[in-house]
Write a protein that holds these residues in place. Structure first.
Motif, PDB file in Angstrom:
ATOM      1  N   GLU A   1      88.333 -38.373   2.961  1.00  0.00           N
ATOM      2  CA  GLU A   1      88.104 -38.641   1.547  1.00  0.00           C
ATOM      3  C   GLU A   1      86.913 -37.811   1.096  1.00  0.00           C
TER       4      GLU A   1
ATOM      5  N   GLU B   1      89.467 -28.074  -7.887  1.00  0.00           N
ATOM      6  CA  GLU B   1      89.293 -28.725  -6.586  1.00  0.00           C
ATOM      7  C   GLU B   1      90.607 -29.321  -6.072  1.00  0.00           C
ATOM      8  N   ILE B   2      91.482 -29.742  -6.983  1.00  0.00           N
ATOM      9  CA  ILE B   2      92.793 -30.238  -6.564  1.00  0.00           C
ATOM     10  C   ILE B   2      93.697 -29.076  -6.196  1.00  0.00           C
TER      11      ILE B   2
ATOM     12  N   TRP C   1     100.688 -34.234  -8.444  1.00  0.00           N
ATOM     13  CA  TRP C   1      99.689 -34.183  -9.524  1.00  0.00           C
ATOM     14  C   TRP C   1     100.462 -33.952 -10.800  1.00  0.00           C
TER      15      TRP C   1
ATOM     16  N   VAL D   1      85.471 -35.771  -5.746  1.00  0.00           N
ATOM     17  CA  VAL D   1      86.098 -34.902  -6.745  1.00  0.00           C
ATOM     18  C   VAL D   1      85.437 -35.189  -8.087  1.00  0.00           C
TER      19      VAL D   1
ATOM     20  N   ASP E   1      93.838 -36.276  -3.916  1.00  0.00           N
ATOM     21  CA  ASP E   1      92.389 -36.191  -3.735  1.00  0.00           C
ATOM     22  C   ASP E   1      91.968 -36.651  -2.332  1.00  0.00           C
TER      23      ASP E   1
ATOM     24  N   LYS F   1      86.644 -37.605 -11.246  1.00  0.00           N
ATOM     25  CA  LYS F   1      86.497 -39.057 -11.234  1.00  0.00           C
ATOM     26  C   LYS F   1      85.219 -39.503 -11.948  1.00  0.00           C
TER      27      LYS F   1
ATOM     28  N   ASN G   1      92.877 -28.164  -2.787  1.00  0.00           N
ATOM     29  CA  ASN G   1      93.424 -29.112  -1.812  1.00  0.00           C
ATOM     30  C   ASN G   1      94.917 -28.884  -1.601  1.00  0.00           C
TER      31      ASN G   1
ATOM     32  N   SER H   1      95.949 -38.215  -9.721  1.00  0.00           N
ATOM     33  CA  SER H   1      96.528 -37.784  -8.434  1.00  0.00           C
ATOM     34  C   SER H   1      97.402 -38.874  -7.893  1.00  0.00           C
TER      35      SER H   1
END
Length: 315
Positions: free
Chosen positions: A300, A124-125, A117, A303, A193, A306, A128, A314
Protein backbone atom coordinates in the motif's frame (compact mmCIF):
# COMPACT_ATOMS: atom_id res chain seq x y z
CA UNK A 1 -36.47 7.26 27.00
CA UNK A 2 -37.69 4.85 24.31
CA UNK A 3 -41.38 4.07 24.10
CA UNK A 4 -40.61 0.45 23.14
CA UNK A 5 -43.02 0.51 20.22
CA UNK A 6 -42.39 -0.87 16.74
CA UNK A 7 -43.18 2.53 15.24
CA UNK A 8 -40.38 4.40 17.05
CA UNK A 9 -36.98 4.36 15.38
CA UNK A 10 -34.44 3.09 16.09
CA UNK A 11 -36.49 0.03 17.04
CA UNK A 12 -36.28 -1.07 20.68
CA UNK A 13 -34.72 -4.42 19.74
CA UNK A 14 -31.95 -2.64 17.85
CA UNK A 15 -31.00 -0.54 20.87
CA UNK A 16 -31.30 -3.47 23.26
CA UNK A 17 -29.09 -5.83 21.26
CA UNK A 18 -26.45 -3.07 20.96
CA UNK A 19 -26.57 -2.53 24.73
CA UNK A 20 -26.20 -6.24 25.48
CA UNK A 21 -23.35 -6.61 22.98
CA UNK A 22 -21.57 -3.66 24.61
CA UNK A 23 -21.93 -5.37 27.99
CA UNK A 24 -20.32 -8.49 26.55
CA UNK A 25 -17.47 -6.46 25.06
CA UNK A 26 -16.80 -4.98 28.49
CA UNK A 27 -16.73 -8.49 30.03
CA UNK A 28 -20.05 -8.04 31.80
CA UNK A 29 -22.87 -10.58 31.90
CA UNK A 30 -26.05 -9.49 30.12
CA UNK A 31 -28.96 -9.34 32.59
CA UNK A 32 -31.21 -12.40 31.99
CA UNK A 33 -34.35 -10.25 32.15
CA UNK A 34 -33.02 -8.06 29.32
CA UNK A 35 -32.17 -11.11 27.22
CA UNK A 36 -35.70 -12.31 27.85
CA UNK A 37 -37.07 -8.95 26.76
CA UNK A 38 -34.97 -9.09 23.58
CA UNK A 39 -36.39 -12.53 22.87
CA UNK A 40 -39.92 -11.11 22.91
CA UNK A 41 -38.89 -8.77 20.11
CA UNK A 42 -36.70 -11.14 18.08
CA UNK A 43 -35.65 -14.74 18.68
CA UNK A 44 -32.81 -14.34 16.19
CA UNK A 45 -31.35 -11.33 18.01
CA UNK A 46 -31.57 -13.13 21.34
CA UNK A 47 -29.83 -16.16 19.82
CA UNK A 48 -27.12 -13.85 18.46
CA UNK A 49 -26.37 -12.36 21.88
CA UNK A 50 -26.52 -15.77 23.60
CA UNK A 51 -24.18 -17.20 20.96
CA UNK A 52 -21.62 -14.43 21.45
CA UNK A 53 -21.88 -14.86 25.22
CA UNK A 54 -21.39 -18.63 24.95
CA UNK A 55 -18.32 -18.22 22.73
CA UNK A 56 -16.69 -15.32 24.57
CA UNK A 57 -17.51 -15.97 28.21
CA UNK A 58 -17.93 -19.75 28.28
CA UNK A 59 -15.26 -20.51 25.66
CA UNK A 60 -17.63 -22.79 23.72
CA UNK A 61 -17.08 -21.46 20.21
CA UNK A 62 -18.83 -24.24 18.31
CA UNK A 63 -21.90 -23.99 20.53
CA UNK A 64 -21.84 -20.22 20.10
CA UNK A 65 -21.84 -20.54 16.32
CA UNK A 66 -24.74 -23.00 16.52
CA UNK A 67 -26.72 -20.56 18.68
CA UNK A 68 -26.09 -17.65 16.30
CA UNK A 69 -27.12 -19.78 13.33
CA UNK A 70 -27.96 -17.49 10.44
CA UNK A 71 -29.13 -14.57 12.57
CA UNK A 72 -26.96 -12.38 10.33
CA UNK A 73 -29.74 -12.53 7.72
CA UNK A 74 -31.84 -9.98 9.61
CA UNK A 75 -29.01 -7.42 9.34
CA UNK A 76 -27.70 -5.57 6.29
CA UNK A 77 -24.69 -7.21 4.69
CA UNK A 78 -21.39 -6.11 6.22
CA UNK A 79 -22.73 -5.23 9.65
CA UNK A 80 -20.83 -6.22 12.79
CA UNK A 81 -22.46 -9.64 13.12
CA UNK A 82 -20.70 -10.82 9.94
CA UNK A 83 -17.30 -9.83 11.36
CA UNK A 84 -17.95 -11.45 14.74
CA UNK A 85 -19.26 -14.59 13.06
CA UNK A 86 -16.13 -14.85 10.90
CA UNK A 87 -13.88 -14.28 13.91
CA UNK A 88 -15.52 -17.18 15.74
CA UNK A 89 -15.39 -19.44 12.68
CA UNK A 90 -11.65 -18.84 12.30
CA UNK A 91 -11.23 -20.07 15.89
CA UNK A 92 -13.28 -23.23 15.28
CA UNK A 93 -11.32 -25.96 13.43
CA UNK A 94 -14.32 -27.99 12.18
CA UNK A 95 -15.29 -25.10 9.87
CA UNK A 96 -12.07 -25.83 7.98
CA UNK A 97 -10.81 -22.28 7.44
CA UNK A 98 -7.52 -23.12 9.13
CA UNK A 99 -7.33 -26.81 8.21
CA UNK A 100 -6.97 -28.94 5.13
CA UNK A 101 -4.17 -26.82 3.62
CA UNK A 102 -2.85 -29.78 1.64
CA UNK A 103 -6.14 -30.48 -0.12
CA UNK A 104 -5.87 -28.83 -3.54
CA UNK A 105 -8.94 -27.63 -5.38
CA UNK A 106 -9.91 -29.26 -8.66
CA UNK A 107 -10.92 -25.77 -9.84
CA UNK A 108 -7.78 -23.64 -9.28
CA UNK A 109 -7.59 -19.84 -9.39
CA UNK A 110 -6.25 -18.63 -12.78
CA UNK A 111 -2.97 -16.72 -12.58
CA UNK A 112 -4.36 -13.47 -14.02
CA UNK A 113 -4.67 -10.04 -12.40
CA UNK A 114 -7.46 -7.52 -13.08
CA UNK A 115 -7.60 -3.83 -12.25
CA UNK A 116 -9.87 -0.84 -12.95
CA UNK A 117 -9.75 2.93 -13.15
CA UNK A 118 -12.83 4.72 -14.46
CA UNK A 119 -11.20 7.46 -16.59
CA UNK A 120 -8.23 9.83 -16.83
CA UNK A 121 -5.95 8.24 -14.22
CA UNK A 122 -3.44 10.56 -12.55
CA UNK A 123 0.25 9.99 -13.26
CA UNK A 124 0.87 7.89 -10.14
CA UNK A 125 -1.92 5.50 -11.15
CA UNK A 126 -0.61 5.36 -14.73
CA UNK A 127 2.78 4.44 -13.27
CA UNK A 128 1.17 1.67 -11.24
CA UNK A 129 -0.66 0.32 -14.28
CA UNK A 130 2.60 0.31 -16.27
CA UNK A 131 4.34 -1.44 -13.37
CA UNK A 132 1.85 -4.32 -13.48
CA UNK A 133 1.87 -4.48 -17.27
CA UNK A 134 5.65 -4.92 -17.19
CA UNK A 135 5.49 -7.32 -14.25
CA UNK A 136 2.78 -9.65 -15.59
CA UNK A 137 2.51 -8.97 -19.33
CA UNK A 138 -0.51 -10.75 -20.84
CA UNK A 139 -1.57 -11.97 -17.40
CA UNK A 140 -2.73 -8.45 -16.52
CA UNK A 141 -5.92 -6.68 -17.65
CA UNK A 142 -6.82 -3.08 -16.92
CA UNK A 143 -10.40 -1.84 -17.41
CA UNK A 144 -11.68 1.70 -17.78
CA UNK A 145 -15.32 2.73 -17.62
CA UNK A 146 -16.03 2.15 -21.32
CA UNK A 147 -14.21 -1.17 -21.63
CA UNK A 148 -15.82 -2.36 -18.38
CA UNK A 149 -19.32 -1.49 -19.62
CA UNK A 150 -18.65 -3.31 -22.90
CA UNK A 151 -17.24 -6.35 -21.08
CA UNK A 152 -20.34 -6.52 -18.86
CA UNK A 153 -22.59 -6.11 -21.91
CA UNK A 154 -20.80 -8.94 -23.74
CA UNK A 155 -20.71 -11.33 -20.76
CA UNK A 156 -23.88 -10.55 -18.79
CA UNK A 157 -26.06 -8.50 -21.11
CA UNK A 158 -27.51 -5.04 -21.46
CA UNK A 159 -29.13 -4.82 -18.02
CA UNK A 160 -25.97 -5.31 -15.93
CA UNK A 161 -24.01 -2.99 -18.20
CA UNK A 162 -26.61 -0.24 -17.77
CA UNK A 163 -26.71 -0.73 -13.99
CA UNK A 164 -22.93 -0.34 -13.96
CA UNK A 165 -23.17 2.93 -15.91
CA UNK A 166 -25.96 4.35 -13.74
CA UNK A 167 -24.72 3.56 -10.23
CA UNK A 168 -24.95 6.31 -7.62
CA UNK A 169 -21.17 6.42 -7.05
CA UNK A 170 -18.20 5.18 -9.14
CA UNK A 171 -17.13 2.96 -6.24
CA UNK A 172 -20.34 0.96 -6.58
CA UNK A 173 -19.72 0.35 -10.26
CA UNK A 174 -16.18 -0.78 -9.55
CA UNK A 175 -17.44 -3.11 -6.83
CA UNK A 176 -19.95 -4.69 -9.20
CA UNK A 177 -17.36 -5.05 -11.96
CA UNK A 178 -14.82 -6.87 -9.79
CA UNK A 179 -17.33 -9.46 -8.65
CA UNK A 180 -18.69 -10.14 -12.13
CA UNK A 181 -15.24 -10.32 -13.74
CA UNK A 182 -13.92 -12.80 -11.17
CA UNK A 183 -17.18 -14.76 -11.27
CA UNK A 184 -16.88 -15.17 -15.05
CA UNK A 185 -13.14 -15.44 -15.63
CA UNK A 186 -11.63 -16.33 -12.30
CA UNK A 187 -8.32 -14.78 -11.31
CA UNK A 188 -7.22 -12.03 -8.93
CA UNK A 189 -8.52 -8.51 -8.41
CA UNK A 190 -6.37 -5.61 -7.23
CA UNK A 191 -7.26 -1.97 -6.59
CA UNK A 192 -5.33 0.45 -8.76
CA UNK A 193 -3.79 2.19 -5.75
CA UNK A 194 -2.20 -1.05 -4.53
CA UNK A 195 0.64 -3.00 -6.08
CA UNK A 196 2.06 -6.50 -6.10
CA UNK A 197 5.36 -6.29 -4.21
CA UNK A 198 7.39 -8.29 -6.71
CA UNK A 199 7.22 -11.06 -9.27
CA UNK A 200 8.47 -13.47 -6.60
CA UNK A 201 5.61 -12.43 -4.30
CA UNK A 202 3.14 -12.97 -7.15
CA UNK A 203 4.55 -16.42 -7.96
CA UNK A 204 4.56 -17.42 -4.30
CA UNK A 205 0.91 -16.40 -4.01
CA UNK A 206 -0.38 -17.97 -7.20
CA UNK A 207 1.50 -21.24 -6.78
CA UNK A 208 0.68 -21.42 -3.07
CA UNK A 209 -3.06 -20.77 -3.46
CA UNK A 210 -4.51 -24.24 -3.89
CA UNK A 211 -8.08 -23.38 -2.91
CA UNK A 212 -10.95 -22.29 -5.14
CA UNK A 213 -11.31 -18.98 -3.30
CA UNK A 214 -8.57 -17.04 -1.48
CA UNK A 215 -9.54 -14.10 0.72
CA UNK A 216 -7.73 -11.89 3.21
CA UNK A 217 -9.12 -10.37 6.38
CA UNK A 218 -8.18 -7.16 8.14
CA UNK A 219 -7.32 -7.16 11.84
CA UNK A 220 -11.00 -6.57 12.67
CA UNK A 221 -12.28 -9.31 10.32
CA UNK A 222 -13.47 -7.18 7.43
CA UNK A 223 -12.67 -9.14 4.28
CA UNK A 224 -10.57 -7.32 1.69
CA UNK A 225 -12.33 -6.71 -1.59
CA UNK A 226 -9.40 -4.59 -2.81
CA UNK A 227 -7.42 -7.81 -3.32
CA UNK A 228 -8.83 -11.32 -3.57
CA UNK A 229 -8.83 -14.31 -5.88
CA UNK A 230 -11.24 -17.04 -6.94
CA UNK A 231 -11.83 -19.63 -9.61
CA UNK A 232 -14.56 -19.09 -12.23
CA UNK A 233 -18.14 -19.61 -11.00
CA UNK A 234 -17.03 -19.69 -7.37
CA UNK A 235 -20.07 -19.95 -5.10
CA UNK A 236 -18.88 -17.32 -2.61
CA UNK A 237 -18.11 -14.70 -5.26
CA UNK A 238 -21.39 -15.53 -7.02
CA UNK A 239 -23.33 -15.05 -3.79
CA UNK A 240 -21.54 -11.75 -3.16
CA UNK A 241 -22.38 -10.58 -6.70
CA UNK A 242 -26.03 -11.45 -6.13
CA UNK A 243 -26.03 -9.61 -2.79
CA UNK A 244 -24.46 -6.51 -4.35
CA UNK A 245 -27.13 -6.43 -7.06
CA UNK A 246 -29.97 -6.91 -4.56
CA UNK A 247 -28.59 -4.12 -2.37
CA UNK A 248 -28.33 -1.83 -5.40
CA UNK A 249 -32.09 -2.12 -5.92
CA UNK A 250 -33.45 -2.64 -2.40
CA UNK A 251 -31.07 -0.55 -0.28
CA UNK A 252 -29.87 2.17 -2.62
CA UNK A 253 -28.88 4.52 0.22
CA UNK A 254 -26.86 1.94 2.15
CA UNK A 255 -23.26 2.72 3.07
CA UNK A 256 -21.21 1.64 0.02
CA UNK A 257 -18.85 -0.63 1.96
CA UNK A 258 -21.91 -2.61 3.15
CA UNK A 259 -23.90 -2.25 -0.06
CA UNK A 260 -21.48 -3.45 -2.75
CA UNK A 261 -18.05 -3.47 -1.11
CA UNK A 262 -16.39 -5.74 1.47
CA UNK A 263 -19.71 -6.26 3.23
CA UNK A 264 -21.11 -8.49 0.51
CA UNK A 265 -18.04 -10.73 0.66
CA UNK A 266 -18.40 -10.97 4.43
CA UNK A 267 -22.06 -11.89 4.06
CA UNK A 268 -21.33 -14.50 1.39
CA UNK A 269 -18.73 -16.07 3.67
CA UNK A 270 -21.16 -16.02 6.62
CA UNK A 271 -23.61 -17.99 4.49
CA UNK A 272 -20.93 -20.45 3.42
CA UNK A 273 -19.87 -21.00 7.04
CA UNK A 274 -23.47 -21.50 8.15
CA UNK A 275 -24.11 -24.06 5.40
CA UNK A 276 -20.87 -25.88 6.24
CA UNK A 277 -21.92 -26.12 9.89
CA UNK A 278 -25.37 -27.33 8.90
CA UNK A 279 -23.97 -30.04 6.64
CA UNK A 280 -21.11 -30.93 9.03
CA UNK A 281 -18.60 -30.50 6.20
CA UNK A 282 -15.52 -28.25 6.34
CA UNK A 283 -15.03 -25.40 3.87
CA UNK A 284 -12.14 -27.09 2.09
CA UNK A 285 -12.25 -24.82 -0.98
CA UNK A 286 -11.89 -21.53 0.91
CA UNK A 287 -8.69 -20.05 2.29
CA UNK A 288 -8.76 -16.94 4.48
CA UNK A 289 -5.44 -15.36 5.44
CA UNK A 290 -4.80 -12.49 7.81
CA UNK A 291 -3.54 -8.93 7.33
CA UNK A 292 0.07 -10.03 7.74
CA UNK A 293 -0.22 -12.42 4.79
CA UNK A 294 -1.94 -9.67 2.80
CA UNK A 295 1.06 -7.39 3.30
CA UNK A 296 3.47 -10.15 2.26
CA UNK A 297 2.04 -9.85 -1.26
CA UNK A 298 0.55 -6.36 -1.46
CA UNK A 299 2.15 -2.97 -0.99
CA UNK A 300 0.00 0.00 0.00
CA UNK A 301 1.50 3.32 -1.02
CA UNK A 302 0.52 6.96 -0.67
CA UNK A 303 -1.36 8.49 -3.58
CA UNK A 304 -1.86 12.23 -3.68
CA UNK A 305 -5.41 12.19 -5.11
CA UNK A 306 -6.73 10.84 -1.80
CA UNK A 307 -5.62 14.07 -0.11
CA UNK A 308 -6.94 16.45 -2.77
CA UNK A 309 -10.66 15.72 -2.56
CA UNK A 310 -10.49 14.39 -6.10
CA UNK A 311 -13.19 12.29 -7.72
CA UNK A 312 -10.67 9.79 -9.08
CA UNK A 313 -11.72 6.28 -8.28
CA UNK A 314 -9.68 3.11 -8.24
CA UNK A 315 -10.86 -0.41 -7.98
Amino acid sequence: MHGKTQTEFPLPQSLLQVRLLCLLKSSNVPPPEELGELETYSQALADYIRGIQTAWQDGKVGQGLDLIGNAFEIFHSGEEIDRLYLELALRYPPVGLRTGEDIASTNPIPSHLYMYWDCNPPEEIRDNIRYHQELLGTRFTIFDRDSAAKWLYDHYGREISEIFRKVRHPAEGADLLRLYVIMANGGWWLDADLRIRSLDAWKKLTTGSIKECHLFTTHNYVLHNDFFGAAPSNAIVSNAAMMALVNTFEHCGLYIAFKTGPGVLNRAVSRAIYNALQSHRPLCDLQIDDQHRFHETIEEYEVSYKHLGSSWHSA
